[in-house]
Motif scaffolding. Sequence first.
Motif, PDB file in Angstrom:
ATOM      1  N   ILE A  67      20.995  12.692 -24.812  1.00 54.75           N
ATOM      2  CA  ILE A  67      20.044  13.202 -23.821  1.00 54.75           C
ATOM      3  C   ILE A  67      20.445  12.771 -22.412  1.00 54.75           C
ATOM      4  N   THR A  68      20.784  11.488 -22.263  1.00 58.94           N
ATOM      5  CA  THR A  68      21.104  10.953 -20.942  1.00 58.94           C
ATOM      6  C   THR A  68      22.367  11.574 -20.362  1.00 58.94           C
ATOM      7  N   ASN A  85      11.012  17.013 -19.451  1.00 60.67           N
ATOM      8  CA  ASN A  85      10.408  15.834 -20.072  1.00 60.67           C
ATOM      9  C   ASN A  85      11.432  14.756 -20.423  1.00 60.67           C
ATOM     10  N   GLU A  86      12.594  14.784 -19.778  1.00 56.94           N
ATOM     11  CA  GLU A  86      13.681  13.887 -20.187  1.00 56.94           C
ATOM     12  C   GLU A  86      13.277  12.416 -20.135  1.00 56.94           C
ATOM     13  N   SER A  87      12.672  11.971 -19.046  1.00 59.39           N
ATOM     14  CA  SER A  87      12.297  10.563 -18.909  1.00 59.39           C
ATOM     15  C   SER A  87      11.270  10.155 -19.961  1.00 59.39           C
ATOM     16  N   ALA A  88      10.255  10.995 -20.140  1.00 56.14           N
ATOM     17  CA  ALA A  88       9.219  10.693 -21.135  1.00 56.14           C
ATOM     18  C   ALA A  88       9.802  10.707 -22.536  1.00 56.14           C
ATOM     19  N   LEU A  89      10.764  11.577 -22.775  1.00 57.47           N
ATOM     20  CA  LEU A  89      11.370  11.682 -24.103  1.00 57.47           C
ATOM     21  C   LEU A  89      12.221  10.448 -24.409  1.00 57.47           C
ATOM     22  N   LEU A  90      12.934   9.959 -23.423  1.00 59.60           N
ATOM     23  CA  LEU A  90      13.728   8.737 -23.618  1.00 59.60           C
ATOM     24  C   LEU A  90      12.816   7.549 -23.918  1.00 59.60           C
ATOM     25  N   ASP A  91      11.702   7.460 -23.199  1.00 60.43           N
ATOM     26  CA  ASP A  91      10.730   6.396 -23.477  1.00 60.43           C
ATOM     27  C   ASP A  91      10.142   6.543 -24.876  1.00 60.43           C
ATOM     28  N   PHE A  92       9.944   7.781 -25.296  1.00 61.33           N
ATOM     29  CA  PHE A  92       9.388   8.050 -26.618  1.00 61.33           C
ATOM     30  C   PHE A  92      10.328   7.542 -27.712  1.00 61.33           C
ATOM     31  N   GLU A 144       9.322  15.472 -35.883  1.00 65.71           N
ATOM     32  CA  GLU A 144      10.342  16.505 -36.103  1.00 65.71           C
ATOM     33  C   GLU A 144       9.889  17.836 -35.519  1.00 65.71           C
ATOM     34  N   ARG A 145       8.628  18.182 -35.737  1.00 68.87           N
ATOM     35  CA  ARG A 145       8.119  19.448 -35.198  1.00 68.87           C
ATOM     36  C   ARG A 145       7.903  19.377 -33.689  1.00 68.87           C
ATOM     37  N   PHE A 146       7.568  18.194 -33.200  1.00 70.84           N
ATOM     38  CA  PHE A 146       7.423  17.988 -31.759  1.00 70.84           C
ATOM     39  C   PHE A 146       8.761  18.215 -31.054  1.00 70.84           C
ATOM     40  N   ILE A 210       2.601   3.195 -34.247  1.00 72.20           N
ATOM     41  CA  ILE A 210       2.695   4.553 -34.786  1.00 72.20           C
ATOM     42  C   ILE A 210       1.642   5.447 -34.146  1.00 72.20           C
ATOM     43  N   GLU A 211       0.423   4.936 -34.019  1.00 72.30           N
ATOM     44  CA  GLU A 211      -0.619   5.733 -33.363  1.00 72.30           C
ATOM     45  C   GLU A 211      -0.285   5.971 -31.894  1.00 72.30           C
ATOM     46  N   ASP A 212       0.244   4.963 -31.217  1.00 74.42           N
ATOM     47  CA  ASP A 212       0.611   5.111 -29.805  1.00 74.42           C
ATOM     48  C   ASP A 212       1.654   6.216 -29.613  1.00 74.42           C
ATOM     49  N   LEU A 213       2.538   6.376 -30.590  1.00 74.08           N
ATOM     50  CA  LEU A 213       3.533   7.451 -30.509  1.00 74.08           C
ATOM     51  C   LEU A 213       2.866   8.819 -30.503  1.00 74.08           C
ATOM     52  N   THR A 214       1.781   8.959 -31.260  1.00 72.93           N
ATOM     53  CA  THR A 214       1.066  10.243 -31.227  1.00 72.93           C
ATOM     54  C   THR A 214       0.393  10.443 -29.879  1.00 72.93           C
ATOM     55  N   ASP A 215      -0.078   9.362 -29.259  1.00 73.41           N
ATOM     56  CA  ASP A 215      -0.670   9.473 -27.928  1.00 73.41           C
ATOM     57  C   ASP A 215       0.373   9.948 -26.917  1.00 73.41           C
ATOM     58  N   ARG A 216       1.594   9.441 -27.045  1.00 76.31           N
ATOM     59  CA  ARG A 216       2.674   9.889 -26.159  1.00 76.31           C
ATOM     60  C   ARG A 216       2.958  11.378 -26.364  1.00 76.31           C
TER      61      ARG A 216
END
Length: 238
Positions: A67-68, A85-92, A144-146, A210-216
Amino acid sequence: MSTDADFGERLEAQTATYLDRIDDCVALLPQAFDEYASGGPYRETVDEIAALESECDDQVREITGVITNAGPDDIGLLNTRINFNESALLDFYKELDVVPNHTERIVQEVAMMRPDADTDSFRDMREMADRITKMTAVLGDVVERFVRGLARSDATETLTEGIEAIRDLESECDDLRNDAIETAFADTDIDQPLVYRELAILLDELANTIEDLTDRIVVIASKEPGIVTDTDPDADVE
């Protein structure tokens, strides 16, 4: 040079492989608790978890590097959702890697602290491990679907059911954590209740991650009409 479609397909494929390794790692958590309780080959399972965690580290570095290092020509017009969404995706992905890391830490702490397994508190923690395994399996499908929704400009993905299932399981973990800690301090036969408290909190932190990942995912999806979460915006998030 790779085409737009190649970049998206490569990211999807690498993510799917990475999620499989995370699932393999976390799936060993209940087994490790069972083997510890029964005097089985617990330390062999701890070593297996450590090996899988190391694989996960290698894979996430490869994914974030892809990605980077990808320029606009690599990502292309078909993957503008990834570009935006590159920055948010890297954090994810960085947060996602906490899941196998924390799984390894939990089993190592059990080995070091040596809690008595013949207690209700330990059985509550074993149940937490089971819930976390289920959460991880659901998370794999959701992520995976995200990623598919981000990698394909014409994709539509609805993630509501999986996100809600994860939140329900995390709530069950909260109850089990509270029971484990309360019982540990109430049981006069337990000499070191703080050991159970520490382990229950570590398990709870994994469930929270795991729940926080869904929040992201919800935050990123709020800008992407093709990715539907439909979660209650007024719901409490711990």
